[in-house]
Design an enzyme around this catalytic site. Structure first.
Site, PDB file in Angstrom:
ATOM      1  N   ARG A  87       0.860  -1.185   0.000  1.00  0.00           N
ATOM      2  CA  ARG A  87       0.000   0.000   0.000  1.00  0.00           C
ATOM      3  C   ARG A  87       0.898   1.237   0.000  1.00  0.00           C
ATOM      4  O   ARG A  87       1.953   1.245   0.644  1.00  0.00           O
ATOM      5  CB  ARG A  87      -0.929   0.013   1.216  1.00  0.00           C
ATOM      6  N   HIS A 124     -12.263  -2.037  -2.594  1.00  0.00           N
ATOM      7  CA  HIS A 124     -13.296  -1.047  -2.890  1.00  0.00           C
ATOM      8  C   HIS A 124     -13.642  -1.081  -4.380  1.00  0.00           C
ATOM      9  O   HIS A 124     -14.817  -1.104  -4.748  1.00  0.00           O
ATOM     10  CB  HIS A 124     -12.807   0.360  -2.523  1.00  0.00           C
ATOM     11  N   ARG A 170      -9.604   6.532  -3.750  1.00  0.00           N
ATOM     12  CA  ARG A 170      -8.703   5.547  -3.144  1.00  0.00           C
ATOM     13  C   ARG A 170      -7.245   5.932  -3.367  1.00  0.00           C
ATOM     14  O   ARG A 170      -6.391   5.726  -2.493  1.00  0.00           O
ATOM     15  CB  ARG A 170      -8.964   4.159  -3.723  1.00  0.00           C
ATOM     16  N   HIS A 176      -4.136   2.924  -2.070  1.00  0.00           N
ATOM     17  CA  HIS A 176      -3.925   2.031  -3.216  1.00  0.00           C
ATOM     18  C   HIS A 176      -3.052   2.693  -4.268  1.00  0.00           C
ATOM     19  O   HIS A 176      -3.053   3.922  -4.415  1.00  0.00           O
ATOM     20  CB  HIS A 176      -5.250   1.637  -3.864  1.00  0.00           C
TER      21      HIS A 176
END
Length: 348
Positions: A87, A124, A170, A176
């Protein structure tokens, strides 16, 4: 990196960080909007909002939405363990700590940044694309069969806008990399295309129970397979706690184990509710006015269940989570129809 020749993923991550840095700069005055958009794509809302809305208005669509939500989230968790994706919010710090990288941008963190599972593919993006694609295709099949081309185009334009907005959010909160949201979006659409209405209708409680067992076995095989390879399945949780700017932003309900719990308990609860309806010989075939009541009561139930917070330090955190989603599904599928619509909808 460091003394070693940088690999392909190092370049991918670095370019991704540069894109994220630019997005954070571009939308720096719209932090609240970005966090609202990332909440719109939160997989939990597939269970709390999208499923009850779809189910109360059209049961076949709602059933498919639930299966899509559970399967996409389960597959996403398994893929995250296997792919071992980084991440951004912890990668930039790890690189700066261990490698001699010049001019790597710094990234801002926000209250929704510090998710604890591995990063690839984006959950997501994957769950949102799968669920909304499923709703969109169902809407065109049952809601606007005679619609003009422009109306069909409007459905897909809306789908694309929402998905892009969620994906950008995101990236903005640095949870991400770009390739992770693209991978999640494409995988979700593909899964939704594979799972059709006919595959999810007419299933009995036995089918639901068997599928739950299969999902649990899949999780166990993946977990112990990773452990046998001398890898730590919980490595991402350690990095999240290490590099999150605020310890209060690290939420245990973003771990793969909690999402697996939600998937299995939701399917099991839904199957149990359908079984109870069948045994009581109740059908839910109601008019639009009653559907509005059904939607309102169902969403009220989901919000009550969601607001029942479980202490993350509790040893029964996952057990209570399992019970929560079981109760929610049985309430939507059986309790509300039984209490509100029974008198008019008993079978002869």
């Amino acid at each position: 990196m460091g003394n070693q020749e940088p690999g392909i993923m190092d370049y991918v991550h670095l370019r991704g960080v540069e894109i994220i840095h630019q997005i954070q700069h571009t939308f720096r005055h719209h932090v609240d909007l970005m966090q609202i958009l990332t909440r719109v794509g939160d997989p939990r809302y597939a269970f709390l909002i999208y499923f009850p809305l779809a189910y109360c208005l059209h049961q076949a669509t709602g059933t498919r939405v639930l299966w899509i939500a559970c399967l996409s989230e389960w597959l996403n968790g398994v893929l995250k363990w296997i792919l071992h994706g980084q991440r951004p919010y912890w990668w930039v710090n790890e690189v700066k700590l261990h490698d001699n990288v010049l001019n790597i941008p710094s990234l801002e963190q926000y209250s929704l940044t510090c998710e604890t599972g591995p990063g690839s593919p984006s959950g997501h993006a994957m769950v949102t694309s799968a669920v909304l694609y499923s709703i969109g295709t169902s809407f065109m099949q049952h809601g606007i069969q005679q619609a003009k081309a422009v109306e069909r185009v409007l459905v897909w334009v809306s789908f694309t806008v929402v998905l892009v907005a969620v994906n950008v959010s995101r990236l903005f909160i640095a949870t991400h990399f770009p390739h992770q949201v693209v991978a999640g979006s494409l995988t979700g659409i593909l899964l939704a295309e594979v799972v059709k209405h006919e595959y999810t209708s007419g299933l009995t409680f036995k089918h639901y129970a068997i599928w739950c067992i299969v999902l649990v076995i899949g999780v166990c095989v993946t977990y112990f397979g990773i452990s046998i390879l001398s890898l730590d399945p919980l490595w991402s949780l350690t990095l999240a706690k290490k590099w999150c700017a605020n310890p209060e932003w690290v939420h245990p309900d973003t771990t793969p184990f909690f999402t697996f719990t939600r998937d299995v308990s939701s399917l099991l609860g839904f199957g149990a509710g359908m079984s109870l309806l069948d045994k009581m010989k109740i059908t839910v075939d109601i008019g639009m006015g009653q559907k509005v009541v059904y939607v309102t009561l169902s969403l009220t139930l989901t919000m009550v269940v969601e607001n029942f917070k479980i202490p993350s330090t509790s040893p029964v955190f996952y057990v209570i989570g399992f019970v929560k989603f079981n109760i929610m599904m049985i309430g939507i599928v059986f309790v509300i129809p039984y209490l509100v619509f029974t008198n008019k909808k008993k079978k002869n």
